[in-house]
Design an enzyme around this catalytic site. Structure first.
Site, PDB file in Angstrom:
ATOM      1  N   CYS A  16     -19.199   2.913   8.369  1.00 28.86           N
ATOM      2  CA  CYS A  16     -18.643   2.282   9.456  1.00 28.86           C
ATOM      3  C   CYS A  16     -17.333   2.876   9.715  1.00 28.86           C
ATOM      4  CB  CYS A  16     -18.361   0.562   8.953  1.00 28.86           C
ATOM      5  SG  CYS A  16     -17.268  -0.184  10.418  1.00 28.86           S
TER       6      CYS A  16
ATOM      7  N   CYS B 210       0.099  -0.199  10.146  1.00 29.63           N
ATOM      8  CA  CYS B 210      -0.189  -1.417   9.422  1.00 29.63           C
ATOM      9  C   CYS B 210       0.858  -2.185   8.882  1.00 29.63           C
ATOM     10  CB  CYS B 210      -1.202  -0.776   8.360  1.00 29.63           C
ATOM     11  SG  CYS B 210      -1.883  -1.580   7.262  1.00 29.63           S
TER      12      CYS B 210
ATOM     13  N   CYS C 214     -19.918  -5.289   3.179  1.00 31.92           N
ATOM     14  CA  CYS C 214     -18.867  -4.082   3.422  1.00 31.92           C
ATOM     15  C   CYS C 214     -17.765  -4.099   2.657  1.00 31.92           C
ATOM     16  CB  CYS C 214     -18.755  -4.186   5.061  1.00 31.92           C
ATOM     17  SG  CYS C 214     -17.704  -2.952   5.785  1.00 31.92           S
TER      18      CYS C 214
ATOM     19  N   CYS D  12     -17.110  -8.301   5.108  1.00 31.98           N
ATOM     20  CA  CYS D  12     -16.378  -7.090   4.888  1.00 31.98           C
ATOM     21  C   CYS D  12     -15.149  -7.538   4.022  1.00 31.98           C
ATOM     22  CB  CYS D  12     -15.907  -6.597   6.308  1.00 31.98           C
ATOM     23  SG  CYS D  12     -17.163  -6.363   7.346  1.00 31.98           S
TER      24      CYS D  12
ATOM     25  N   ARG E 232     -18.126  -2.181  17.780  1.00 26.84           N
ATOM     26  CA  ARG E 232     -17.464  -3.430  17.317  1.00 26.84           C
ATOM     27  C   ARG E 232     -16.138  -3.492  18.136  1.00 26.84           C
ATOM     28  NH1 ARG E 232     -16.962  -3.712  12.041  1.00 26.84           N
ATOM     29  NH2 ARG E 232     -18.894  -4.278  12.020  1.00 26.84           N
TER      30      ARG E 232
ATOM     31  N   CYS F  99       0.771  -1.084  -0.219  1.00 28.64           N
ATOM     32  CA  CYS F  99       0.073   0.063  -0.031  1.00 28.64           C
ATOM     33  C   CYS F  99       0.927   1.368  -0.043  1.00 28.64           C
ATOM     34  CB  CYS F  99      -0.762   0.072   1.180  1.00 28.64           C
ATOM     35  SG  CYS F  99      -2.051   1.354   1.228  1.00 28.64           S
TER      36      CYS F  99
ATOM     37  N   CYS G 163       0.453   4.653   6.987  1.00 27.16           N
ATOM     38  CA  CYS G 163      -0.121   4.194   8.209  1.00 27.16           C
ATOM     39  C   CYS G 163       0.783   3.654   9.304  1.00 27.16           C
ATOM     40  CB  CYS G 163      -1.392   3.714   8.045  1.00 27.16           C
ATOM     41  SG  CYS G 163      -2.447   4.271   6.929  1.00 27.16           S
TER      42      CYS G 163
END
Ligand code: SAM
Ligand code: DTB
Ligand code: SF4
Length: 334
Positions: A203, A75, A143, A112, A275, A68, A72
């Site tokens: 979400c 991650c 999702c 998801c 959640r 990616c 972040c």
């Protein structure tokens, strides 16, 4: 654009009377209540809107892993860190549907699909829409979490029948640049507004244990609760420290502070599913029980999240038996 987005929630609510929106001060007062008072209040709010013993079960699949472009700090999938993860291309639609069928057999009601992208490319949109249509046809809620979306992409997913879009704000606006530098907090709010405007349910939540302060956690929840409409689903993740990532050695969050944050989320967003997301492998049954008592009523099931471990089916079945919990039934489609 930037300023109007930042103030969007406040403007909306300032015009509404009576204003239900919490201020930082009011939220801080609630957060600092004696623990028993805080949990009692959260449980009361919870019972006004939900069956206290029913837990919504979602299953995750990484449809495009690693490599990616974003940085972040938490991650495993960022190309900016050497986490040892092998990157892969976007999965074939049929393979995704085969995995979704298995998830349904395992009791999940929401599927998801996550991709390690800054944003989806237009050339992938047809395959992504086909995944949504195929999973829906199995009778599960859908999702996706694919990074930033334009209004046009959001509209295409709405047309395909996407139920939810996950896009976390992760932390407070103040702390955000300490964790991610390749996009802004404002970018996140913009995608959330695009998704909402397309009529897809939202979400959005965040991560605890990244070195943020209690004030940052409260501020994150106040931002979510003050959106023009609060998210229907609020995932609260406990950081899974990833070796090689920027936050590999972050100080773990205090479990009592974690439970307090769940309780505050429940009180500030009474109708949302909260959640208990990533990090359950690092929690005792007792800590999870306190989180459910504080108002968490959704989990990810299955042995893997996107790339990290999660308690498996057997462990969760034992936890549910111990606590007398049951899976939440899917609401009939409206
Ligand atoms: N790339 C998309 C995005 O960033 O929106 C979707 C996938 S991303 C992995 C989804 C969310 O997972 C992040 O926003 C973050 O809240 C959570 N997450 C990622 N890595 C995590 C970790 N190591 N521990 C806890 N939560 C994590
Ligand atoms: C969310 O808040 N947590 C999920 C989901 N939304 C996409 C992801 C958790 C990822 C945990 C780390 C991993 O599996 O790589
Ligand atoms: Fe990419 Fe999402 Fe991981 Fe950030 S959290 S590096 S955007 S996959």
């Amino acid at each position: 654009m930037t300023a109007s987005l930042a103030t969007r929630g406040r403007t909306f609510h300032d015009n509404a009377a009576p204003c239900p929106c919490p201020s930082i001060d009011a939220a801080t007062t609630i957060y600092n209540l004696p623990f028993n008072d805080l949990l009692f209040r959260a449980q009361q709010v919870h019972r006004e809107h939900f069956d206290p013993n029913a837990i919504q079960m979602s299953r995750l699949l990484s449809i495009k892993t690693g490599g990616c472009a974003e940085d972040c700090g938490y991650c495993s999938q960022s190309a900016h860190y050497s986490t040892g993860l092998k990157a892969s291309k976007l999965m074939e639609v049929e393979r995704v549907l085969a995995e979704a069928r298995q998830a349904k057999e395992g009791g999940a009601t929401r599927y998801c699909m996550g991709a390690a992208w800054r944003n989806p490319k237009d050339r992938d949109m047809d395959a992504l829409a086909a995944m949504v249509e195929g999973v829906r046809a199995l009778g599960m809620e859908t999702c996706m979490t694919l990074g930033m979306l334009t209004p046009e992409q959001s509209a295409k997913f709405a047309e395909a029948g996407l139920d939810y879009y996950n896009h976390n704000i992760d932390t407070s606006e103040r702390f955000y640049p300490e964790i991610i530098t390749t996009r802004t907090f404002e970018d996140r709010l913009e995608t959330l507004a695009n998704v909402r405007e397309a009529g897809i349910k939202v979400c959005a939540g965040g991560i605890l244990g990244m070195g943020e302060t209690v004030e940052d956690r409260i501020s994150m929840l106040v931002t979510l609760a003050n959106l023009p409409m609060p998210p229907e689903s609020v995932p609260i993740n406990m950081l899974i420290p990833i070796p090689g990532s920027k936050l590999a050695d972050a100080e773990p969050v205090d479990p009592i502070d974690f439970v307090r944050t769940i309780a505050l989320a429940r009180i500030l967003m009474p109708r949302s599913h909260v959640r208990l997301s990533a990090g359950r492998t690092g929690m005792s049954d007792e800590m999870q029980a306190l989180c459910f008592f504080a108002g968490a009523n959704s989990i990810f099931v299955g042995e893997t999240l996107l790339t990290a471990n999660n308690p498996g089916e057997d462990q969760d079945a034992a936890l549910f038996r111990r606590l007398g919990l049951k899976p939440m039934a899917l609401e009939p489609a409206s």
